[in-house]
Design a protein around this motif. Structure first.
Motif, PDB file in Angstrom:
ATOM      1  N   ALA A  52       6.847   7.126   6.537  1.00  0.00           N
ATOM      2  CA  ALA A  52       8.110   7.624   5.991  1.00  0.00           C
ATOM      3  C   ALA A  52       8.680   6.663   4.958  1.00  0.00           C
ATOM      4  O   ALA A  52       9.238   7.084   3.933  1.00  0.00           O
ATOM      5  CB  ALA A  52       9.110   7.850   7.127  1.00  0.00           C
ATOM      6  N   GLU A  53       8.541   5.369   5.176  1.00  0.00           N
ATOM      7  CA  GLU A  53       9.039   4.382   4.223  1.00  0.00           C
ATOM      8  C   GLU A  53       8.119   4.257   3.017  1.00  0.00           C
ATOM      9  O   GLU A  53       8.580   4.013   1.899  1.00  0.00           O
ATOM     10  CB  GLU A  53       9.197   3.031   4.919  1.00  0.00           C
ATOM     11  N   ILE A  54       6.824   4.427   3.222  1.00  0.00           N
ATOM     12  CA  ILE A  54       5.884   4.343   2.109  1.00  0.00           C
ATOM     13  C   ILE A  54       6.123   5.473   1.117  1.00  0.00           C
ATOM     14  O   ILE A  54       6.001   5.292  -0.100  1.00  0.00           O
ATOM     15  CB  ILE A  54       4.433   4.380   2.643  1.00  0.00           C
ATOM     16  N   ARG A  55       6.504   6.635   1.604  1.00  0.00           N
ATOM     17  CA  ARG A  55       6.727   7.786   0.724  1.00  0.00           C
ATOM     18  C   ARG A  55       7.914   7.591  -0.227  1.00  0.00           C
ATOM     19  O   ARG A  55       8.027   8.299  -1.216  1.00  0.00           O
ATOM     20  CB  ARG A  55       6.946   9.046   1.555  1.00  0.00           C
ATOM     21  N   THR A  56       8.793   6.644   0.062  1.00  0.00           N
ATOM     22  CA  THR A  56       9.935   6.412  -0.823  1.00  0.00           C
ATOM     23  C   THR A  56       9.511   5.767  -2.130  1.00  0.00           C
ATOM     24  O   THR A  56      10.283   5.766  -3.093  1.00  0.00           O
ATOM     25  CB  THR A  56      10.965   5.520  -0.124  1.00  0.00           C
ATOM     26  N   GLY A  57       8.316   5.186  -2.172  1.00  0.00           N
ATOM     27  CA  GLY A  57       7.782   4.648  -3.416  1.00  0.00           C
ATOM     28  C   GLY A  57       8.134   3.208  -3.704  1.00  0.00           C
ATOM     29  O   GLY A  57       7.816   2.702  -4.787  1.00  0.00           O
ATOM     30  N   ASN A  58       8.795   2.510  -2.790  1.00  0.00           N
ATOM     31  CA  ASN A  58       9.125   1.097  -2.991  1.00  0.00           C
ATOM     32  C   ASN A  58       7.905   0.237  -2.653  1.00  0.00           C
ATOM     33  O   ASN A  58       7.782  -0.289  -1.542  1.00  0.00           O
ATOM     34  CB  ASN A  58      10.324   0.703  -2.130  1.00  0.00           C
ATOM     35  N   LEU A  59       7.026   0.103  -3.624  1.00  0.00           N
ATOM     36  CA  LEU A  59       5.735  -0.531  -3.378  1.00  0.00           C
ATOM     37  C   LEU A  59       5.872  -1.996  -2.998  1.00  0.00           C
ATOM     38  O   LEU A  59       5.176  -2.490  -2.106  1.00  0.00           O
ATOM     39  CB  LEU A  59       4.842  -0.392  -4.615  1.00  0.00           C
ATOM     40  N   PHE A  60       6.781  -2.725  -3.663  1.00  0.00           N
ATOM     41  CA  PHE A  60       6.884  -4.166  -3.451  1.00  0.00           C
ATOM     42  C   PHE A  60       7.985  -4.546  -2.471  1.00  0.00           C
ATOM     43  O   PHE A  60       8.155  -5.728  -2.184  1.00  0.00           O
ATOM     44  CB  PHE A  60       7.142  -4.869  -4.791  1.00  0.00           C
ATOM     45  N   ALA A  61       8.727  -3.575  -1.958  1.00  0.00           N
ATOM     46  CA  ALA A  61       9.833  -3.876  -1.050  1.00  0.00           C
ATOM     47  C   ALA A  61       9.302  -4.304   0.308  1.00  0.00           C
ATOM     48  O   ALA A  61       8.300  -3.783   0.803  1.00  0.00           O
ATOM     49  CB  ALA A  61      10.739  -2.660  -0.904  1.00  0.00           C
ATOM     50  N   PHE A  62      10.012  -5.264   0.913  1.00  0.00           N
ATOM     51  CA  PHE A  62       9.630  -5.722   2.246  1.00  0.00           C
ATOM     52  C   PHE A  62       9.951  -4.619   3.259  1.00  0.00           C
ATOM     53  O   PHE A  62      10.916  -3.871   3.079  1.00  0.00           O
ATOM     54  CB  PHE A  62      10.388  -7.001   2.602  1.00  0.00           C
ATOM     55  N   PRO A  63       9.146  -4.475   4.309  1.00  0.00           N
ATOM     56  CA  PRO A  63       9.377  -3.380   5.271  1.00  0.00           C
ATOM     57  C   PRO A  63      10.765  -3.436   5.909  1.00  0.00           C
ATOM     58  O   PRO A  63      11.204  -4.486   6.376  1.00  0.00           O
ATOM     59  CB  PRO A  63       8.273  -3.601   6.315  1.00  0.00           C
ATOM     60  N   LYS A  64      11.436  -2.308   5.921  1.00  0.00           N
ATOM     61  CA  LYS A  64      12.719  -2.209   6.619  1.00  0.00           C
ATOM     62  C   LYS A  64      12.496  -2.050   8.127  1.00  0.00           C
ATOM     63  O   LYS A  64      13.282  -2.531   8.930  1.00  0.00           O
ATOM     64  CB  LYS A  64      13.509  -1.014   6.083  1.00  0.00           C
ATOM     65  N   GLU A  65      11.423  -1.379   8.455  1.00  0.00           N
ATOM     66  CA  GLU A  65      11.073  -1.175   9.858  1.00  0.00           C
ATOM     67  C   GLU A  65       9.662  -1.721  10.082  1.00  0.00           C
ATOM     68  O   GLU A  65       8.667  -1.083   9.748  1.00  0.00           O
ATOM     69  CB  GLU A  65      11.131   0.310  10.222  1.00  0.00           C
ATOM     70  N   LEU A  66       9.604  -2.928  10.620  1.00  0.00           N
ATOM     71  CA  LEU A  66       8.314  -3.605  10.795  1.00  0.00           C
ATOM     72  C   LEU A  66       7.562  -2.990  11.967  1.00  0.00           C
ATOM     73  O   LEU A  66       8.074  -2.904  13.077  1.00  0.00           O
ATOM     74  CB  LEU A  66       8.549  -5.092  11.049  1.00  0.00           C
ATOM     75  N   THR A  67       6.320  -2.582  11.731  1.00  0.00           N
ATOM     76  CA  THR A  67       5.517  -1.971  12.783  1.00  0.00           C
ATOM     77  C   THR A  67       4.048  -2.335  12.594  1.00  0.00           C
ATOM     78  O   THR A  67       3.561  -2.444  11.460  1.00  0.00           O
ATOM     79  CB  THR A  67       5.664  -0.439  12.779  1.00  0.00           C
ATOM     80  N   PHE A  68       3.380  -2.515  13.729  1.00  0.00           N
ATOM     81  CA  PHE A  68       1.944  -2.825  13.718  1.00  0.00           C
ATOM     82  C   PHE A  68       1.122  -1.626  14.201  1.00  0.00           C
ATOM     83  O   PHE A  68      -0.055  -1.797  14.541  1.00  0.00           O
ATOM     84  CB  PHE A  68       1.657  -4.040  14.609  1.00  0.00           C
ATOM     85  N   ASP A  69       1.726  -0.464  14.202  1.00  0.00           N
ATOM     86  CA  ASP A  69       1.006   0.731  14.662  1.00  0.00           C
ATOM     87  C   ASP A  69      -0.202   1.037  13.792  1.00  0.00           C
ATOM     88  O   ASP A  69      -1.242   1.487  14.288  1.00  0.00           O
ATOM     89  CB  ASP A  69       1.958   1.931  14.674  1.00  0.00           C
ATOM     90  N   ALA A  70      -0.069   0.800  12.485  1.00  0.00           N
ATOM     91  CA  ALA A  70      -1.192   1.074  11.580  1.00  0.00           C
ATOM     92  C   ALA A  70      -2.384   0.174  11.887  1.00  0.00           C
ATOM     93  O   ALA A  70      -3.538   0.603  11.801  1.00  0.00           O
ATOM     94  CB  ALA A  70      -0.753   0.895  10.130  1.00  0.00           C
ATOM     95  N   TRP A  71      -2.122  -1.064  12.274  1.00  0.00           N
ATOM     96  CA  TRP A  71      -3.202  -1.989  12.610  1.00  0.00           C
ATOM     97  C   TRP A  71      -3.920  -1.539  13.878  1.00  0.00           C
ATOM     98  O   TRP A  71      -5.159  -1.563  13.928  1.00  0.00           O
ATOM     99  CB  TRP A  71      -2.651  -3.406  12.791  1.00  0.00           C
ATOM    100  N   ALA A  72      -3.142  -1.121  14.874  1.00  0.00           N
ATOM    101  CA  ALA A  72      -3.750  -0.654  16.120  1.00  0.00           C
ATOM    102  C   ALA A  72      -4.566   0.611  15.876  1.00  0.00           C
ATOM    103  O   ALA A  72      -5.673   0.763  16.416  1.00  0.00           O
ATOM    104  CB  ALA A  72      -2.661  -0.390  17.162  1.00  0.00           C
TER     105      ALA A  72
END
Length: 295
Positions: A49-69
């Motif tokens: 949901a945050e990636i779709r906003t297009g802020n490529l260089f912005a630091f994550p607002k919601e830090l999650t490791f779900d993608a790694w798992a």
């Protein structure tokens, strides 16, 4: 062996314009190469949901490791949703023997070409050097025919054999140049004491070969780990390494492109060669300076 020379004299107290220019150049170069890594890391830590906003260089607002798992255990590669863990295991199965065999054989070849000169040794060494400049694409079709006729096409021993054959000239060159810097008197003294081919190699040269062995291991391991072309053609579906599986992680099972999973999978695949470099970087630099550029 040459030892590192410690600079003498007082350190400069003023910073010159040339030194500032060097620092600026190094900083810009480091930023140029590290920027893609930064983008990959922060993208892997963001939800879609945050990636779709297009802020490529912005630091994550919601830090999650779900993608790694998910990248490790449940990402879909084609029709199989087991993550990249099978590919990582296959990469180790290919890279470890694909590193040991060329390094061992290259050390023996370099030793023989340095101290046990035989008839036609210079011709053999010249052919090894020439073979390193031939594009590997030239050999693909003949190799496919050869591997198919011998039953090695699409097998683990087949891809290991290819890695060994194509990198043996490089490892031979590394060890030959390293051993060429060893004083001839050391070899002659060992011969006078009754040493033979294998005893001199095992008890005289191998103990001083640690730097160049580490150089050869790092180069060969990272080359085997990062290989894509040979693995894609010769490894076969059951033995596909991580580099091939990464190209298959393009969508989720619902047809959505999961960029965070792709980035996490890429970072997981890159961690292994990076750890190898970080663990033995000092020896790598020493081995290059002591032998790889001599001879």
């Amino acid at each position: 062996m040459n030892r590192a020379v410690t600079p003498e004299g007082p350190k400069p107290r003023t910073i010159s314009a040339s030194r500032i220019a060097i620092y600026v150049f190094l900083g810009v170069s480091a930023g140029f190469f590290l920027l893609p890594v930064y983008v990959m890391i922060i993208t892997s830590l963001k939800p879609m949901a945050e990636i779709r906003t297009g802020n490529l260089f912005a630091f994550p607002k919601e830090l999650t490791f779900d993608a790694w798992a998910k990248a490790w255990s449940s990402a879909c590669t084609g029709r199989v949703c087991k993550g990249i863990s099978p590919g990582m295991l296959n990469s180790f199965k290919i890279a470890i023997p694909g590193t040991l065999f060329p390094v061992i054989l290259g050390a023996i070849n370099g030793y023989a070409l340095s101290f046990w000169r035989f008839r036609g040794a210079n011709l053999v060494f010249t052919l090894l050097l020439v073979s390193t400049f031939v594009p590997i694409q030239v050999f693909i079709f003949p190799l496919v025919r050869m591997m198919t006729s011998t039953g090695l096409f699409g097998t683990l021993p087949g891809i290991i054999l290819i890695h060994t054959g194509f990198t043996l000239p490089i490892t031979t060159l590394l060890f030959r140049n390293f051993y060429a810097a060893v004083p001839e008197e050391m070899f002659s003294a060992a011969r006078i004491d009754g040493g033979g081919f294998w005893s001199i190699f095992a008890y005289v040269l191998l103990p001083i070969s640690t730097p160049i062995v580490i150089v050869a291991v790092i180069l060969q391991f990272t080359g085997s780990w990062n290989d894509y072309l040979f693995s894609l053609i010769f490894a076969g579906r059951p033995n596909q390494p991580i580099t091939v599986l990464l190209t298959s992680i393009v969508t989720s099972q619902y047809g959505e492109k999961e960029y965070n999973v792709n980035m996490a999978a890429t970072m997981l695949a890159a961690m292994v060669p990076l750890l190898v470099y970080f663990a033995s970087g000092r020896w790598f630099v020493r081995g290059i300076s002591d032998g790889a550029l001599k001879g």
